[in-house]
Write a protein that holds these residues in place. Sequence first.
Motif, PDB file in Angstrom:
ATOM      1  N   TRP A 148       1.032   3.612  -3.488  1.00  0.00           N
ATOM      2  CA  TRP A 148       0.056   4.675  -3.308  1.00  0.00           C
ATOM      3  C   TRP A 148       0.126   5.726  -4.420  1.00  0.00           C
ATOM      4  O   TRP A 148      -0.888   6.151  -4.957  1.00  0.00           O
ATOM      5  CB  TRP A 148       0.216   5.317  -1.935  1.00  0.00           C
ATOM      6  CG  TRP A 148      -0.923   6.226  -1.625  1.00  0.00           C
ATOM      7  CD1 TRP A 148      -0.914   7.586  -1.661  1.00  0.00           C
ATOM      8  CD2 TRP A 148      -2.253   5.844  -1.277  1.00  0.00           C
ATOM      9  NE1 TRP A 148      -2.150   8.070  -1.330  1.00  0.00           N
ATOM     10  CE2 TRP A 148      -2.999   7.015  -1.084  1.00  0.00           C
ATOM     11  CE3 TRP A 148      -2.881   4.621  -1.091  1.00  0.00           C
ATOM     12  CZ2 TRP A 148      -4.328   7.008  -0.733  1.00  0.00           C
ATOM     13  CZ3 TRP A 148      -4.205   4.601  -0.730  1.00  0.00           C
ATOM     14  CH2 TRP A 148      -4.925   5.781  -0.557  1.00  0.00           C
TER      15      TRP A 148
ATOM     16  N   ILE B 118      -5.347   0.756  -2.902  1.00  0.00           N
ATOM     17  CA  ILE B 118      -6.576   0.743  -2.096  1.00  0.00           C
ATOM     18  C   ILE B 118      -7.005  -0.695  -1.799  1.00  0.00           C
ATOM     19  O   ILE B 118      -7.426  -1.011  -0.679  1.00  0.00           O
ATOM     20  CB  ILE B 118      -7.686   1.551  -2.798  1.00  0.00           C
ATOM     21  CG1 ILE B 118      -7.324   3.036  -2.781  1.00  0.00           C
ATOM     22  CG2 ILE B 118      -9.039   1.321  -2.135  1.00  0.00           C
ATOM     23  CD1 ILE B 118      -8.240   3.918  -3.586  1.00  0.00           C
TER      24      ILE B 118
ATOM     25  N   THR C 245       0.834  -1.202   0.000  1.00  0.00           N
ATOM     26  CA  THR C 245       0.000   0.000   0.000  1.00  0.00           C
ATOM     27  C   THR C 245       0.868   1.250   0.000  1.00  0.00           C
ATOM     28  O   THR C 245       0.622   2.196  -0.764  1.00  0.00           O
ATOM     29  CB  THR C 245      -0.932   0.004   1.217  1.00  0.00           C
ATOM     30  OG1 THR C 245      -1.760  -1.143   1.168  1.00  0.00           O
ATOM     31  CG2 THR C 245      -1.796   1.249   1.249  1.00  0.00           C
TER      32      THR C 245
END
Length: 116
Positions: A51, A59, A47
Amino acid sequence: MRKQSDNGAAQVFRITGARQGLAEDVRGRQRRYVISMAIRTLAVILTAVLWNVERHVAIVTLVLGAFLPYVAVVIANAGRENAPGLPSTFVPAPSRPMISPAPTASPAESVPEDRS
């Protein structure tokens, strides 16, 4: 239990319907918990890395990282498996019949007799 076969070699029988030992069961649950927490750690790292690169994948890994602890705890606390050969219902012990109280004597019967 061993049984001699026709050619004289000992034959070994396995107990297939028996439960796992408690230590073996706990070790297996701990292993599943550690594996799921390792997957969660990987999801959280992915994550952070993804990102700014691929937001949709980040997500999904964020949701996976948030949902896995709950699943891991539920699996770890699931308890022992049911043995297939054991009865699943409780059979109560037979009850003993109650002893009834002694009949009460009437006042005329309770007077001691004179034995002279």
